[in-house]
Design an enzyme around this catalytic site. Structure first.
Site, PDB file in Angstrom:
ATOM      1  N   TRP A   2       2.638  -0.859   0.834  1.00  0.00           N
ATOM      2  CA  TRP A   2       3.977  -0.454   1.251  1.00  0.00           C
ATOM      3  C   TRP A   2       5.043  -1.305   0.565  1.00  0.00           C
ATOM      4  O   TRP A   2       6.105  -0.810   0.200  1.00  0.00           O
ATOM      5  CB  TRP A   2       4.115  -0.600   2.774  1.00  0.00           C
ATOM      6  CG  TRP A   2       5.462  -0.200   3.306  1.00  0.00           C
ATOM      7  CD1 TRP A   2       5.865   1.028   3.724  1.00  0.00           C
ATOM      8  CD2 TRP A   2       6.609  -1.067   3.490  1.00  0.00           C
ATOM      9  NE1 TRP A   2       7.180   0.997   4.147  1.00  0.00           N
ATOM     10  CE2 TRP A   2       7.660  -0.283   4.015  1.00  0.00           C
ATOM     11  CE3 TRP A   2       6.847  -2.421   3.257  1.00  0.00           C
ATOM     12  CZ2 TRP A   2       8.917  -0.805   4.316  1.00  0.00           C
ATOM     13  CZ3 TRP A   2       8.101  -2.946   3.548  1.00  0.00           C
ATOM     14  CH2 TRP A   2       9.116  -2.135   4.076  1.00  0.00           C
ATOM     15  N   HIS A   3       4.741  -2.577   0.367  1.00  0.00           N
ATOM     16  CA  HIS A   3       5.733  -3.484  -0.198  1.00  0.00           C
ATOM     17  C   HIS A   3       5.952  -3.265  -1.685  1.00  0.00           C
ATOM     18  O   HIS A   3       7.029  -3.597  -2.196  1.00  0.00           O
ATOM     19  CB  HIS A   3       5.328  -4.940   0.051  1.00  0.00           C
ATOM     20  CG  HIS A   3       5.690  -5.432   1.410  1.00  0.00           C
ATOM     21  ND1 HIS A   3       4.854  -5.275   2.499  1.00  0.00           N
ATOM     22  CD2 HIS A   3       6.795  -6.056   1.871  1.00  0.00           C
ATOM     23  CE1 HIS A   3       5.436  -5.790   3.566  1.00  0.00           C
ATOM     24  NE2 HIS A   3       6.616  -6.268   3.223  1.00  0.00           N
ATOM     25  N   GLY A   4       4.981  -2.731  -2.393  1.00  0.00           N
ATOM     26  CA  GLY A   4       5.208  -2.530  -3.813  1.00  0.00           C
ATOM     27  C   GLY A   4       4.040  -1.884  -4.522  1.00  0.00           C
ATOM     28  O   GLY A   4       2.883  -2.016  -4.110  1.00  0.00           O
TER      29      GLY A   4
END
Length: 468
Positions: free
Chosen positions: A319-321
């Site tokens: 989700w973060h990257g």
């Protein structure tokens, strides 16, 4: 447009507040919706179309789920379809390039691709729409029949681009009815200025130290320099993201909304479990409620629980990257949480509090290396430098220079990452006496002036979570 820009502070926000407070109650939501769309379109005009499509699609899918509430099969089909479309859109814009690059690397092929600009805030507003759809399916909330109100929920500019992730069930009543008062506006303004000061005065300045160190060649980085760089980023990302969340909460109060806190002094934690109860609370809560618990949570066999934890943390990292170092960061925490729960938990809980805290901070600082690195090779090489492998010795003149010239800033950041400063401020200043209220106003006004002075003269004003 970011909150810590002069355009926002002296043009967008004042105009929006003046119009919002002057118009009749029945059109306040419309004004806030228009302002939110303008805010989003300011930086990426083309992606406003994507947001409007997301709002329209999820509004009608919500209506469809509500229409079929007495027909379980149709309702479930609508849920699955809505989730799939939202994830496909998120996946395409955020992970398309990563997917093609991975295929090219694994199979040594050269599939051509075009890098897509990431729509700002897409991870946040996608999760918000999913929470609405899922809660509606579960019967936890009522359907929103006014598309303008639903659009406001999705696009509300205070929390649009960096959270906190707001569940519809938590703000549904506030969208229809909320209180506006001088006290609420004043507390919101104080919250906003406090977050702005964290971002501009602390995060930006400590971020300069981090940028200087990661700009060095690895052959020039000593062990102490590497740890100073990791510590600088550890402090930068907290004051950057935490400050932005404070600004979002403060803006929400100024417009009559109450958003839940997103950070609760995570660096005072004494375990990884506690850290993730205090860091990015809205995201941790989202994954817990919509992924972890539906998978069975911890009310399953041990092997199944291990799988559940790793699925959640794989998704958290992703989700973060769109990069393997973010996946590694997520799995790193998943493994450590399991080790802490099943192996080391009893041992670490018996250690003195200071050792528990140091154990936690070392783990967190190593974790942030994966986070700030452009790729896995860089992350692993940097970690090697932290533990003397291939580094320029234990201590060198560069490390001592960075430490001595930034020691006061580092100490201020370390103290500021604890609750003690605010506790003293509340006990001494924020009392129900006019002179203390006057002192608080003077302090916050001084902070605001310092922020503006910095923004006028500085060129370094990044926002780390823009890319997530």
């Amino acid at each position: 447009m970011v909150f810590s820009s002069l355009v926002f502070l002296f043009t967008f926000l004042p105009i929006t507040l003046i119009v919002y407070y002057l118009v009749p109650w029945k059109i306040k939501n419309i004004i806030l919706l228009i302002a939110s769309l303008v805010f989003y379109a300011w930086g990426e005009p083309i992606y406003i179309i994507l947001m409007l499509l997301s709002i329209t699609f999820n509004y009608f899918m919500g209506r469809d789920i509500d229409f079929n509430r007495d027909e379980p099969i149709k309702k479930k089909r609508s849920l699955i379809f809505a989730i799939a479309v939202n994830l496909i859109i998120l996946g395409f814009f955020k992970y398309y390039t990563f997917f093609i690059q991975t295929i090219n690397d694994i199979f040594s092929v050269h599939i051509p691709y075009r890098e897509l600009a990431l729509p700002i805030g897409i991870s946040f507003y996608t999760f918000q729409t999913l929470s609405y759809i899922i809660d509606l399916y579960w019967g936890k909330t009522e359907v929103q029949k006014n598309i303008l109100n639903f659009g406001l929920y999705v696009s509300m500019f205070p929390q649009l681009i960096a959270g906190p992730i707001i569940k519809y069930v938590d703000v549904a009543a506030q969208i229809e009815h909320r209180k506006l008062s001088i006290d609420r506006f004043g507390s919101g303004a104080m919250f906003f200025i406090r977050g702005l000061a964290k971002k501009v005065l602390l995060a930006n300045n400590i971020g300069l130290l981090h940028s200087a160190i990661v700009g060095m060649e690895f052959s020039e980085i000593s062990v102490l320099t590497a740890w100073i760089g990791a510590l600088a980023y550890t402090l930068q990302i907290y004051f950057d993201f935490g400050g932005y969340s404070d600004m979002a909460i403060g803006l929400g109060r100024m417009f009559g909304f109450s958003f839940t806190k997103n950070f609760d002094y995570p660096y005072i934690s004494k375990s990884i479990t506690e850290f993730w109860r205090r860091w990015h609370i809205s995201l941790s809560t989202w994954f817990k409620e919509y992924v972890y618990i539906p998978l069975g949570g911890n009310k399953v066999s041990v092997p199944r629980h291990l799988i559940n934890i790793m699925i959640v943390w794989f998704l958290t990292g992703l989700w973060h990257g769109a990069s393997w170092n973010f996946v590694a960061w997520g799995l790193y925490y998943g493994i450590l949480l399991l080790v802490e729960k099943y192996i080391l938990g009893r041992l670490t809980s018996k250690m003195p509090h200071i050792l528990q805290h140091l154990y936690l901070m070392v783990i967190v600082m190593i974790g942030w290396v994966f986070f700030f690195s452009p790729g896995m090779n860089y992350a692993l090489t940097y970690i090697k430098c932290m533990f003397t492998i291939g580094s320029a010795g234990l201590v060198d003149k560069t490390a001592l220079y960075y430490l001595t010239t930034n020691i006061i800033l580092i100490l201020i950041c370390l103290i500021g990452s604890t609750p003690y400063v605010h506790q003293v401020f509340k006990s001494v200043i924020l009392k129900k006496k006019k002179k203390h209220i006057r002192s608080a106003v003077i302090i916050y006004a001084a902070l605001f002036v310092m922020v503006i002075a910095y923004l006028v003269s500085a060129t370094y004003n990044p926002f780390l979570y823009f890319r997530f």
